[in-house]
Design a protein around this motif. Structure first.
Motif, PDB file in Angstrom:
ATOM      1  N   LEU A  52      10.201  -0.509  -6.064  1.00  0.00           N
ATOM      2  CA  LEU A  52       9.557   0.377  -7.040  1.00  0.00           C
ATOM      3  C   LEU A  52      10.334   0.361  -8.349  1.00  0.00           C
ATOM      4  O   LEU A  52      11.552   0.147  -8.351  1.00  0.00           O
ATOM      5  CB  LEU A  52       9.533   1.798  -6.486  1.00  0.00           C
ATOM      6  N   VAL A  53       9.624   0.618  -9.434  1.00  0.00           N
ATOM      7  CA  VAL A  53      10.265   0.620 -10.743  1.00  0.00           C
ATOM      8  C   VAL A  53       9.956   1.952 -11.420  1.00  0.00           C
ATOM      9  O   VAL A  53       8.813   2.425 -11.389  1.00  0.00           O
ATOM     10  CB  VAL A  53       9.728  -0.548 -11.616  1.00  0.00           C
ATOM     11  N   GLY A  54      10.993   2.578 -12.003  1.00  0.00           N
ATOM     12  CA  GLY A  54      10.748   3.871 -12.630  1.00  0.00           C
ATOM     13  C   GLY A  54      11.737   4.193 -13.731  1.00  0.00           C
ATOM     14  O   GLY A  54      12.539   3.351 -14.138  1.00  0.00           O
ATOM     15  N   LYS A 111       5.524   9.894  -8.461  1.00  0.00           N
ATOM     16  CA  LYS A 111       6.426  10.824  -7.763  1.00  0.00           C
ATOM     17  C   LYS A 111       7.842  10.734  -8.332  1.00  0.00           C
ATOM     18  O   LYS A 111       8.251   9.694  -8.840  1.00  0.00           O
ATOM     19  CB  LYS A 111       6.486  10.480  -6.271  1.00  0.00           C
ATOM     20  N   VAL A 112       8.572  11.858  -8.199  1.00  0.00           N
ATOM     21  CA  VAL A 112       9.985  11.844  -8.593  1.00  0.00           C
ATOM     22  C   VAL A 112      10.810  11.805  -7.305  1.00  0.00           C
ATOM     23  O   VAL A 112      10.604  12.624  -6.410  1.00  0.00           O
ATOM     24  CB  VAL A 112      10.341  13.105  -9.423  1.00  0.00           C
ATOM     25  N   VAL A 113      11.693  10.811  -7.202  1.00  0.00           N
ATOM     26  CA  VAL A 113      12.497  10.695  -5.988  1.00  0.00           C
ATOM     27  C   VAL A 113      13.983  10.689  -6.330  1.00  0.00           C
ATOM     28  O   VAL A 113      14.384  10.262  -7.420  1.00  0.00           O
ATOM     29  CB  VAL A 113      12.159   9.419  -5.179  1.00  0.00           C
ATOM     30  N   GLU A 114      14.767  11.167  -5.373  1.00  0.00           N
ATOM     31  CA  GLU A 114      16.213  11.181  -5.579  1.00  0.00           C
ATOM     32  C   GLU A 114      16.794   9.858  -5.078  1.00  0.00           C
ATOM     33  O   GLU A 114      16.591   9.477  -3.922  1.00  0.00           O
ATOM     34  CB  GLU A 114      16.840  12.347  -4.819  1.00  0.00           C
ATOM     35  N   VAL A 115      17.506   9.204  -5.982  1.00  0.00           N
ATOM     36  CA  VAL A 115      18.026   7.870  -5.680  1.00  0.00           C
ATOM     37  C   VAL A 115      19.552   7.901  -5.745  1.00  0.00           C
ATOM     38  O   VAL A 115      20.120   8.507  -6.647  1.00  0.00           O
ATOM     39  CB  VAL A 115      17.493   6.863  -6.731  1.00  0.00           C
ATOM     40  N   LEU A 116      20.185   7.261  -4.775  1.00  0.00           N
ATOM     41  CA  LEU A 116      21.633   7.067  -4.870  1.00  0.00           C
ATOM     42  C   LEU A 116      21.849   5.717  -5.552  1.00  0.00           C
ATOM     43  O   LEU A 116      21.517   4.666  -4.984  1.00  0.00           O
ATOM     44  CB  LEU A 116      22.280   7.085  -3.483  1.00  0.00           C
ATOM     45  N   ASN A 132       0.829  -1.214   0.000  1.00  0.00           N
ATOM     46  CA  ASN A 132       0.000   0.000   0.000  1.00  0.00           C
ATOM     47  C   ASN A 132       0.856   1.253   0.000  1.00  0.00           C
ATOM     48  O   ASN A 132       0.562   2.225  -0.692  1.00  0.00           O
ATOM     49  CB  ASN A 132      -0.940   0.017   1.206  1.00  0.00           C
ATOM     50  N   GLN A 133       1.945   1.225   0.795  1.00  0.00           N
ATOM     51  CA  GLN A 133       2.839   2.392   0.830  1.00  0.00           C
ATOM     52  C   GLN A 133       3.464   2.604  -0.546  1.00  0.00           C
ATOM     53  O   GLN A 133       3.589   3.731  -1.018  1.00  0.00           O
ATOM     54  CB  GLN A 133       3.954   2.181   1.864  1.00  0.00           C
ATOM     55  N   SER A 134       3.859   1.509  -1.195  1.00  0.00           N
ATOM     56  CA  SER A 134       4.506   1.610  -2.510  1.00  0.00           C
ATOM     57  C   SER A 134       3.599   2.284  -3.525  1.00  0.00           C
ATOM     58  O   SER A 134       4.046   3.072  -4.349  1.00  0.00           O
ATOM     59  CB  SER A 134       4.903   0.221  -3.025  1.00  0.00           C
ATOM     60  N   LYS A 135       2.316   1.950  -3.463  1.00  0.00           N
ATOM     61  CA  LYS A 135       1.363   2.527  -4.430  1.00  0.00           C
ATOM     62  C   LYS A 135       1.332   4.052  -4.341  1.00  0.00           C
ATOM     63  O   LYS A 135       1.141   4.734  -5.339  1.00  0.00           O
ATOM     64  CB  LYS A 135      -0.042   1.962  -4.170  1.00  0.00           C
ATOM     65  N   GLN A 136       1.523   4.564  -3.119  1.00  0.00           N
ATOM     66  CA  GLN A 136       1.506   6.031  -2.930  1.00  0.00           C
ATOM     67  C   GLN A 136       2.649   6.717  -3.688  1.00  0.00           C
ATOM     68  O   GLN A 136       2.628   7.912  -3.894  1.00  0.00           O
ATOM     69  CB  GLN A 136       1.670   6.413  -1.444  1.00  0.00           C
ATOM     70  N   TYR A 137       3.667   5.946  -4.027  1.00  0.00           N
ATOM     71  CA  TYR A 137       4.844   6.500  -4.678  1.00  0.00           C
ATOM     72  C   TYR A 137       4.629   6.754  -6.173  1.00  0.00           C
ATOM     73  O   TYR A 137       5.353   7.510  -6.793  1.00  0.00           O
ATOM     74  CB  TYR A 137       5.991   5.493  -4.578  1.00  0.00           C
ATOM     75  N   ILE A 138       3.668   6.051  -6.759  1.00  0.00           N
ATOM     76  CA  ILE A 138       3.533   6.096  -8.213  1.00  0.00           C
ATOM     77  C   ILE A 138       3.308   7.531  -8.699  1.00  0.00           C
ATOM     78  O   ILE A 138       2.480   8.255  -8.149  1.00  0.00           O
ATOM     79  CB  ILE A 138       2.414   5.141  -8.698  1.00  0.00           C
ATOM     80  N   LYS A 158      11.505   8.860 -11.807  1.00  0.00           N
ATOM     81  CA  LYS A 158      10.043   8.979 -11.697  1.00  0.00           C
ATOM     82  C   LYS A 158       9.462   7.570 -11.546  1.00  0.00           C
ATOM     83  O   LYS A 158       9.690   6.691 -12.393  1.00  0.00           O
ATOM     84  CB  LYS A 158       9.478   9.639 -12.953  1.00  0.00           C
ATOM     85  N   VAL A 159       8.746   7.373 -10.452  1.00  0.00           N
ATOM     86  CA  VAL A 159       8.226   6.031 -10.160  1.00  0.00           C
ATOM     87  C   VAL A 159       7.028   5.749 -11.072  1.00  0.00           C
ATOM     88  O   VAL A 159       6.091   6.548 -11.167  1.00  0.00           O
ATOM     89  CB  VAL A 159       7.809   5.919  -8.673  1.00  0.00           C
ATOM     90  N   GLU A 160       7.103   4.593 -11.770  1.00  0.00           N
ATOM     91  CA  GLU A 160       6.024   4.257 -12.704  1.00  0.00           C
ATOM     92  C   GLU A 160       5.145   3.131 -12.205  1.00  0.00           C
ATOM     93  O   GLU A 160       3.962   3.086 -12.475  1.00  0.00           O
ATOM     94  CB  GLU A 160       6.628   3.876 -14.054  1.00  0.00           C
ATOM     95  N   LYS A 161       5.778   2.159 -11.543  1.00  0.00           N
ATOM     96  CA  LYS A 161       4.970   1.038 -11.034  1.00  0.00           C
ATOM     97  C   LYS A 161       5.641   0.417  -9.825  1.00  0.00           C
ATOM     98  O   LYS A 161       6.806   0.724  -9.530  1.00  0.00           O
ATOM     99  CB  LYS A 161       4.761  -0.003 -12.135  1.00  0.00           C
ATOM    100  N   THR A 162       4.913  -0.452  -9.172  1.00  0.00           N
ATOM    101  CA  THR A 162       5.504  -1.134  -8.026  1.00  0.00           C
ATOM    102  C   THR A 162       5.850  -2.556  -8.450  1.00  0.00           C
ATOM    103  O   THR A 162       5.155  -3.172  -9.250  1.00  0.00           O
ATOM    104  CB  THR A 162       4.514  -1.202  -6.843  1.00  0.00           C
TER     105      THR A 162
END
Ligand code: 5AD
Ligand code: SF4
Length: 439
Positions: A434-436, A383-388, A375-381, A425-429
């Protein structure tokens, strides 16, 4: 392969502390001219850095050491060394020597820095060398390290533990808590940042009690490290709820380096069980700490460790744990079945729980936590996140990394992204991960 070079192969079991200690063993071997080997077969020395936190960790190591008997028979010059928490248990080294007489060196947790001398002695003599010191010594600085987890670097801040949770073997095999000098830690961090490391993870059995023996505290350390110039992330583990205070939470919230995630093991949701575990907090005070964290850092991701099947755990106790999971909304939970450790107070408690009951309970927790994380992952779809970016996953044919919350993301990247911050940018879980796409 060029055979005039000596090669080493290290197998590590257990926690981040052990992973980092293997980097020190690798550093020592490198200083002696050894190079890493890709497998055991081509190695001149094989080292096992063991763990004993749960019985299965011991059984796995035991099986893998035993499997080397044939290799050693065919390769007389091969050196096999076994060290770490398992061998540090009282009487264990002798038992191991009896069971596997082909082991060349057995060492404990208190003399890792002495490994160079041990190996040099062993190379001159035939018999098995056993050196397990009973007591911890002073902290040794300057041990060489061959780091293996770029862009992350592990940094020890404390060794040992004073808490004596009744199920836990750590205080017996790692000794009393000792803190590294604040300046030594800050200097190591400065060097790492200058070398290009982008994430520093401070390590201790209980980082929150850092400095009690030095007259400083963990908040001071966080503030000092945060002053280091350059872009890098600061992580730390593991935390004890009883030692997490407002001063520290404020220091974390003010730091532009500290990640918005914290690992805060709760272990159980029942106050009766928490008391039996000697955890020194109850569920209400745990909730208060969670609230305080969220007051200063509303978006902070909280992860935890939870155990089921502690002696006398009733169905109601277990339901209290389930309730905590539902109430807190952890970003992740490591779940464990209680494992009886000889020498700990819990091992002598009445009411040991049947494995089948524990298994059922842990499955329930895992299902629930997965559902929460999905459920938490779905909230990410979207969104743009900074990834190391940490590396490349061959199976998925994608690059991977984490955001400040510690969530794993997979994305289309390139080799040069490794060790850099990229926006995704997160596209799917993909279940919990997450996958983006890079943007
Ligand atoms: N049995 C099961 N889990 C254990 N842990 C520590 N000791 C035991 C044990 N005897 C778990 C705790 C700790 C994590 C590192 O391992 O949850 O937080
Ligand atoms: Fe073990 Fe408790 Fe110390 Fe953690 S705080 S290492 S669980 S005794």
């Amino acid at each position: 392969m060029e055979r005039n070079e000596k090669r080493y192969y290290i197998t590590t079991y257990g926690c981040q502390m052990n992973i980092h200690e293997s980097e020190k063993l690798a550093g020592i071997l490198t200083s002696l001219g050894y190079k890493p080997s890709e497998n055991e077969l081509n190695a001149d020395i094989i080292v096992f850095n063991t763990c004993c936190i749960r019985e299965n960790a011991e059984n796995t190591a035991d099986g893998n050491i035993g499997a080397l008997k044939k290799l050693k028979k065919n390769k007389k010059d091969l050196i096999i060394a076994v060290g770490g928490c398992m061998t540090q248990q009282v009487g264990y080294a002798e038992k191991l020597h009896q069971k596997f007489p082909f082991i060349d060196i057995i060492f404990g947790t208190h003399n890792l820095e002495n490994f160079k001398a041990l190996l040099e002695t062993k190379l001159k003599q035939k018999r098995t060398l056993i050196e397990v010191l009973e007591k911890e010594g002073e902290i040794v600085e300057g041990t060489p390290k061959t780091r293996t987890s770029y862009p992350n670097a592990w940094v020890n801040i404390t060794y040992g533990c004073n808490n004596f949770c009744t199920y836990c073997i750590v205080p017996y095999v790692r000794g009393r808590e000792r803190s590294r000098m604040l300046n030594d830690i800050v200097n190591e961090c400065k060097e790492l940042v200058a070398e290009g490391y982008k994430e520093i993870t401070l390590l201790g059995q209980n980082v929150n009690s850092y400095g009690k023996d030095l007259g400083v505290d963990f908040a001071d350390l966080i503030s000092e490290i945060s002053k280091i110039e350059g872009k890098f992330r600061l992580r730390y583990m593991t935390n004890h709820p009883k030692d997490l205070n407002e001063k520290l939470i404020i220091a974390l919230s003010k730091s532009d380096k500290a990640c918005r995630s914290i690992h805060l093991p709760i272990q159980a949701g029942s106050n009766r069980i928490l008391k039996l575990m000697n955890r020194k907090y109850d569920r209400e005070s745990y909730f208060e700490k969670v609230e305080m964290l969220r007051k200063y850092m509303p978006d902070i991701a909280i992860t935890t460790d939870i155990m089921v099947g502690f002696p006398t755990e009733t169905e109601q106790d277990f339901l209290d744990t389930v309730d905590v999971l539902k109430k807190v909304g952890f970003a992740g939970a490591f779940t464990f079945v209680y494992s009886k450790r000889e020498g700990t107070p819990a091992a002598k408690m009445d009411g040991q729980i049947d494995e089948s009951v524990s298994k059922k309970r842990i499955m329930h927790l895992i299902d629930l936590q997965n559902q929460i994380n999905r459920n938490q992952s779905k909230q990410y779809i979207g969104k743009v996140v900074e990834v190391l970016c940490e590396g490349y996953d061959e199976k998925k044919d994608m690059y991977l990394g984490r955001d400040t919350y510690g969530r794993m993301l997979y994305f289309n990247g390139e080799q040069s992204d490794i060790g850099n911050f990229v926006n995704v940018k997160v596209e799917k879980t993909g279940g919990i991960s997450l996958v983006g796409q890079k943007v």
